[in-house]
Write an enzyme that holds these catalytic residues in place. Structure first.
Site, PDB file in Angstrom:
ATOM      1  N   GLY A 110       0.986  -1.228   0.120  1.00 16.33           N
ATOM      2  CA  GLY A 110      -0.098   0.013  -0.076  1.00 16.33           C
ATOM      3  C   GLY A 110       0.902   1.352   0.040  1.00 16.33           C
ATOM      4  O   GLY A 110       1.967   1.025   0.101  1.00 16.33           O
TER       5      GLY A 110
ATOM      6  N   PRO B  24       2.445   4.850   1.088  1.00 18.85           N
ATOM      7  CA  PRO B  24       3.195   5.296   2.388  1.00 18.85           C
ATOM      8  C   PRO B  24       2.198   6.025   3.297  1.00 18.85           C
ATOM      9  O   PRO B  24       1.248   6.452   3.103  1.00 18.85           O
ATOM     10  CB  PRO B  24       4.097   6.446   1.813  1.00 18.85           C
ATOM     11  CG  PRO B  24       4.273   6.120   0.603  1.00 18.85           C
ATOM     12  CD  PRO B  24       3.145   5.601   0.022  1.00 18.85           C
ATOM     13  N   GLY B  25       2.535   5.512   4.721  1.00 14.29           N
ATOM     14  CA  GLY B  25       1.470   6.251   5.614  1.00 14.29           C
ATOM     15  C   GLY B  25       0.176   5.458   5.749  1.00 14.29           C
ATOM     16  O   GLY B  25      -0.755   5.956   6.432  1.00 14.29           O
TER      17      GLY B  25
ATOM     18  N   LYS C 212       1.313   0.131   7.472  1.00 11.62           N
ATOM     19  CA  LYS C 212       1.864  -1.154   7.379  1.00 11.62           C
ATOM     20  C   LYS C 212       2.685  -1.547   8.237  1.00 11.62           C
ATOM     21  O   LYS C 212       2.535  -2.646   8.996  1.00 11.62           O
ATOM     22  CB  LYS C 212       2.196  -1.167   5.821  1.00 11.62           C
ATOM     23  CG  LYS C 212       1.489  -0.588   4.615  1.00 11.62           C
ATOM     24  CD  LYS C 212       2.218  -0.983   3.499  1.00 11.62           C
ATOM     25  CE  LYS C 212       3.333  -0.072   3.221  1.00 11.62           C
ATOM     26  NZ  LYS C 212       2.918   1.347   3.060  1.00 11.62           N
TER      27      LYS C 212
ATOM     28  N   SER D 192      -4.101   0.309 -18.608  1.00 10.25           N
ATOM     29  CA  SER D 192      -5.444   0.846 -17.829  1.00 10.25           C
ATOM     30  C   SER D 192      -5.765   1.897 -18.551  1.00 10.25           C
ATOM     31  O   SER D 192      -7.030   2.726 -18.241  1.00 10.25           O
ATOM     32  CB  SER D 192      -5.626   0.860 -16.443  1.00 10.25           C
ATOM     33  OG  SER D 192      -4.784   1.977 -15.764  1.00 10.25           O
TER      34      SER D 192
ATOM     35  N   LYS E  36      -7.824   3.977  -6.963  1.00 10.58           N
ATOM     36  CA  LYS E  36      -8.173   4.958  -8.038  1.00 10.58           C
ATOM     37  C   LYS E  36      -9.436   5.704  -7.763  1.00 10.58           C
ATOM     38  O   LYS E  36      -9.827   6.906  -8.038  1.00 10.58           O
ATOM     39  CB  LYS E  36      -8.397   4.167  -9.524  1.00 10.58           C
ATOM     40  CG  LYS E  36      -6.952   3.833  -9.935  1.00 10.58           C
ATOM     41  CD  LYS E  36      -7.168   3.026 -11.269  1.00 10.58           C
ATOM     42  CE  LYS E  36      -5.756   2.730 -12.103  1.00 10.58           C
ATOM     43  NZ  LYS E  36      -5.970   1.768 -13.037  1.00 10.58           N
TER      44      LYS E  36
HETATM   45  P1  ADP Z   1       3.374   2.723   6.296  1.00 10.37           P
HETATM   46  O1  ADP Z   1       4.573   1.550   6.759  1.00 10.37           O
HETATM   47  O2  ADP Z   1       2.253   2.290   5.460  1.00 10.37           O
HETATM   48  O3  ADP Z   1       4.262   3.640   5.664  1.00 10.37           O
HETATM   49  P2  ADP Z   1       3.348   3.488   9.119  1.00 10.37           P
HETATM   50  O4  ADP Z   1       2.739   2.332   9.696  1.00 10.37           O
HETATM   51  O5  ADP Z   1       4.565   4.216   9.217  1.00 10.37           O
HETATM   52  O6  ADP Z   1       2.888   3.613   7.434  1.00 10.37           O
HETATM   53  O7  ADP Z   1       2.132   4.699   9.425  1.00 10.37           O
HETATM   54  C1  ADP Z   1       2.290   5.861   9.814  1.00 10.37           C
HETATM   55  C2  ADP Z   1       1.955   6.473  10.701  1.00 10.37           C
HETATM   56  O8  ADP Z   1       0.359   6.676  10.770  1.00 10.37           O
HETATM   57  C3  ADP Z   1       2.196   5.771  12.083  1.00 10.37           C
HETATM   58  O9  ADP Z   1       2.102   6.900  13.128  1.00 10.37           O
HETATM   59  C4  ADP Z   1       0.893   5.067  12.281  1.00 10.37           C
HETATM   60  O10 ADP Z   1       0.759   4.733  13.855  1.00 10.37           O
HETATM   61  C5  ADP Z   1      -0.278   5.824  11.597  1.00 10.37           C
HETATM   62  N1  ADP Z   1      -1.356   5.235  11.172  1.00 10.37           N
HETATM   63  C6  ADP Z   1      -1.452   4.602  10.072  1.00 10.37           C
HETATM   64  N2  ADP Z   1      -2.783   3.942  10.109  1.00 10.37           N
HETATM   65  C7  ADP Z   1      -3.321   4.037  11.163  1.00 10.37           C
HETATM   66  C8  ADP Z   1      -4.566   3.647  11.459  1.00 10.37           C
HETATM   67  N3  ADP Z   1      -5.467   3.023  10.877  1.00 10.37           N
HETATM   68  N4  ADP Z   1      -5.002   3.889  12.781  1.00 10.37           N
HETATM   69  C9  ADP Z   1      -3.799   4.648  13.577  1.00 10.37           C
HETATM   70  N5  ADP Z   1      -3.098   5.078  12.952  1.00 10.37           N
HETATM   71  C10 ADP Z   1      -2.497   4.912  12.096  1.00 10.37           C
END
Ligand code: ADP
Length: 757
Positions: free
Chosen positions: A343, A345-346, A349, A663, A706
């Site tokens: 997925g 970033p943020g 995961k 696509s 999308k």
């Molecule tokens: P990724 O690994 O997908 O890039 P992260 O796990 O680093 O994302 O998440 C970024 C921030 O957002 C973290 O501080 C995380 O705790 C917060 N976060 C992301 N999704 C959620 C969620 N569903 N509920 C609470 N906090 C979330």
């Protein structure tokens, strides 16, 4: 006078000793007679009778008389006086004659004190003998000892001292010193016996070579331990390391390797030119978690509660994770399938990986793989390299400190092969349950069992993950969040954490209604919540500064103050254009950071039927453009002839991942249809779908992302491939509510709907 040479016996004045009758006869050439005078002389080496000469003996002997001749083959001699051997004569019949003179002693012994010490030694020996089968007889024997010399003679068979050390007692002129020396010897030997006994008590009956070796090592380590405890300050680095290695619980191969290197280290000493390398290795190897962690009982509902408490939403993801946990529980295993979280970033995961560890009550360790292109990064450098290091997997295990951590391998999609080997295949060996029980890092050079590690990989896209690796993993998609979900995440998770880390209390900050929504809409543009988290962190820090500067709590943040608090201008939101013109159509793309809208632009100019494509290039795009042109020519035969005198220019903005290229087919076709028909299409209408030469619309990937991007950008109507309808289950209701979604089977349906046909 009978002269009897002995070797390795303790023979002191004022003691009784037993001599074998046979030995006596052999040495003196006659049978023992009670009351006869006997002189014991001590040979320096164990020498055959015939090779003895006057040089073979130490210069001091001891004389006494036979007091008993037993019928069990022993002669009991009472020794009384030390003598200097003045002359020694050897006769052909093997007998020896001497001239001797009395050797004076220094009578400095406090008899009373000596008696007390003697009693203490006898007591100690008696209680020690209790553990033996023949302890009773032994105790009687001990009780018959009346002098320190008796104890010396009696203990002699069990004493470890050399012949020379034993003789040194006899040669000591001071009675006091002789007593003290012998006393120390007896206590030391008693300890040695104890230790030996301890080690032996674990010995098996049918002990083979290995067992024997173990026993010896144990004895050594017991002795060493006792010594170490006596002088803890003297434990040197090497010794400490050795203890650590022996107690690390290594497997057989690893222990062998470590012992081999330890021996080299001991031989070279800490100044040896390789000693630094060896010590680093031994330190690393001995602090790895070799011992297996026991399997923990997992309470599924508790695990669920932990996952829910840490993350908002992500229902499907959590369900899939709980399934995995349930399977692990049923199979009584510490690991299961390798999960792959994909997925933007943020999207949570990595952080959910951390929650999984928490839910399982296990350690969490994160290993970043981004940018790795060298196999050694995964599997370590061979130790022959200068600056050799273990690979990231073993380093992760080392950091985790347990054999069963939850290990998150971040960015598997950013691995790349190079001339330094293929890191992906090394990674596969680490992850593959068929092989990873004996994963061999080059630096370690010995196998390590990774089978209890729960691996979770994360990636932004699956396009760049090598096939064999991808096939081994179970993919779980993180689709990104809708604005409403983002708001909830902000309120429930991001804001409380940000307040805490800025040192603020809940009551210190109040946000005007709509502030969070405004941050989401105007200050972030993302599928996940990373930017949102940053903005909220900044907001809290700015509030903290205000408080410190003297503003009274609570600080109230109004919407119009956001710009100042966040210290940034609002991000230009990519909203769909207002004006429409023929030849330009809105498409939907899937990128590593989520979904996106893009405009495909086409133009015709006078010319000779030439085709120019700019922007996102590549074979896929060229093919899609060719198909679109052919389709449009067949659908608009009249305009097709005009195209022979015109040049076509197609511009596809760059950005989408190459695999998403096809696509754009439906958008390309529609844009060309709009161009040739001169009818414009509203920019609020978007589409995605692969097109075949027959004009069929085929399914595509990344639909939820999308559609989310479409809704975010103000699109109102979207055409999607009919075969993608099932994917709509993964799309949030609020997104579906705001879009008119039209599934189509063919290009004609789209053109018809748009009145282009
Ligand atoms: P990724 O690994 O997908 O890039 P992260 O796990 O680093 O994302 O998440 C970024 C921030 O957002 C973290 O501080 C995380 O705790 C917060 N976060 C992301 N999704 C959620 C969620 N569903 N509920 C609470 N906090 C979330």
């Amino acid at each position: 006078m009978a002269v009897v040479p002995v070797y390795r016996m303790i023979t002191l004045p004022d003691s009784n000793i037993y001599l074998q009758t046979d030995l006596y006869k052999n040495m003196t050439g006659r049978s023992p007679i009670e009351g006869e005078k006997v002189t014991i002389i001590i040979s320096k080496k164990e020498t055959a009778r015939k090779d003895l000469g006057s040089e073979s003996f130490y210069p001091i002997g001891v004389s006494g008389r036979i007091i008993e001749i037993s019928d069990q083959g022993y002669v009991l001699v009472h020794l009384s006086t030390r003598v200097n051997l003045d002359e020694i004569y050897f006769y052909p019949d093997n007998t020896i004659e001497l001239t001797v003179s009395r050797r004076e002693e220094i009578n400095d012994l406090d008899e009373q004190e000596a008696m007390a010490k003697l009693a203490a030694i006898k007591h100690e020996l008696s209680s020690f003998s209790k553990g033996f089968e023949w302890g009773e007889a032994l105790r009687n024997y001990i009780q018959s000892w009346n002098t320190i010399g008796d104890i010396g003679a009696g203990m002699s068979p069990w004493m470890s001292e050399s012949n020379e050390e034993r003789y040194a007692l006899l040669a000591e002129d001071s009675k006091k010193l002789r007593f003290e020396k012998l006393e120390a010897m007896i206590y030391q030997n008693l300890e040695l016996l104890r230790v030996r006994l301890k080690a032996q008590s674990v010995q098996h009956q049918n002990n083979q070579k290995l067992y024997h070796e173990q026993a010896i090592r144990k004895q050594i380590s017991y002795l060493q331990k006792e010594l170490d405890e006596l002088h803890p300050e003297e434990l040197d680095d090497i010794r400490k390391l050795e203890l650590k290695i022996e107690n690390a619980g290594m497997n057989e191969t690893a222990l062998k390797e470590a012992r081999k290197l330890m021996n080299r280290l001991k031989a070279e000493g800490t100044d040896g030119h390789e000693s630094g390398l060896i010590m680093d290795y031994l330190e690393f190897a001995s602090s790895l978690p070799w011992k297996k962690e026991p399997l923990k009982e997992i309470d599924l509902s508790e695990a669920e509660a932990i996952l829910d408490a840490d993350h908002f939403g992500l229902e499907k993801v959590k369900r899939r994770i709980l399934e995995q946990i349930a399977v692990m529980r049923l199979k009584k295993k510490q690991s299961g399938s390798i999960l792959l979280f994909v997925g933007a970033p943020g999207t949570g995961k990595t952080s959910i990986g951390q929650s999984i560890a928490k839910a399982l009550g296990r350690e969490y360790v994160r290993v970043s793989l981004g940018g790795i292109h060298d196999e050694a990064d995964i599997r370590g450098h061979r130790r022959t390299y200068i600056g050799a290091m273990p690979g990231r997997i073993m380093d992760g295990i080392h950091k985790a400190g347990v054999s069963n951590p939850v290990m998150v391998l971040d960015e598997v999609d950013k691995l790349s092969a190079s001339f330094n080997g293929d890191p992906a295949s090394a990674l596969l060996e680490a992850l593959d349950p068929e092989q990873n029980f004996s994963f061999t890092d080059h630096y370690m050079n010995v196998p390590f069992d990774l089978s209890d590690v729960l691996f979770i990989c994360t990636a932004n896209t699956i396009d760049t993950i090598p096939e064999p690796l991808f096939n081994r993993m179970e993919m779980i998609r993180f689709q990104g969040y809708t604005p409403i979900e983002k708001k909830e995440i902000a309120i429930q998770h991001l804001l409380p954490k940000a307040l805490e880390s800025a040192g603020l209390g809940k009551e210190d900050l109040t946000l005007e209604n709509g502030v969070i929504e405004q941050i989401i809409d105007e200050y972030t543009r993302e599928a996940g919540v990373r930017g949102l988290k940053k903005r909220i962190d900044t907001l809290c820090r700015s509030a903290a500064i205000q408080l410190v500067k003297g503003t009274t709590s609570p600080i109230e943040v109004k919407k119009e103050q956001l710009r100042e608090y966040l210290d940034m201008s609002p991000i230009h939101q990519k909203l769909v254009k207002d004006s429409a013109e023929p030849g330009v159509v809105t498409g939907l793309a899937w990128t590593e950071v989520g979904g996106d809208v893009l405009y495909i632009e086409t133009m015709k100019t006078n010319g000779s039927g030439k085709l120019t494509i700019t922007g996102q290039l590549g074979d896929v795009m060229k093919e899609s453009a060719q198909i679109a042109i052919s389709l449009v020519k067949s659908m608009y035969p009249e305009q097709a002839t005009q195209l022979e005198h015109q040049d076509l220019h197609i511009h596809v903005p760059d950005g989408a991942t190459p695999k998403d290229g096809p696509s754009a087919g439906i958008t390309l076709t529609t844009a060309l249809a709009s161009l040739v028909s001169g009818i414009s299409v509203s920019p609020a209408i978007a589409m995605t779908g692969e097109v075949s030469l027959q004009g069929n619309v085929n399914p595509i990937g990344g639909l939820p992302e999308k559609l989310m991007a479409a809704q975010r950008s103000g699109v109102q109507k979207v055409f999607i491939p009919a075969d993608n309808v099932d994917d709509l289950n993964d799309v949030a209701e609020e997104v579906k509510d705001q879009l008119t979604i039209i599934p189509v089977h063919t290009v004609s349906e789209v053109l018809h709907n748009l009145s282009l046909e």
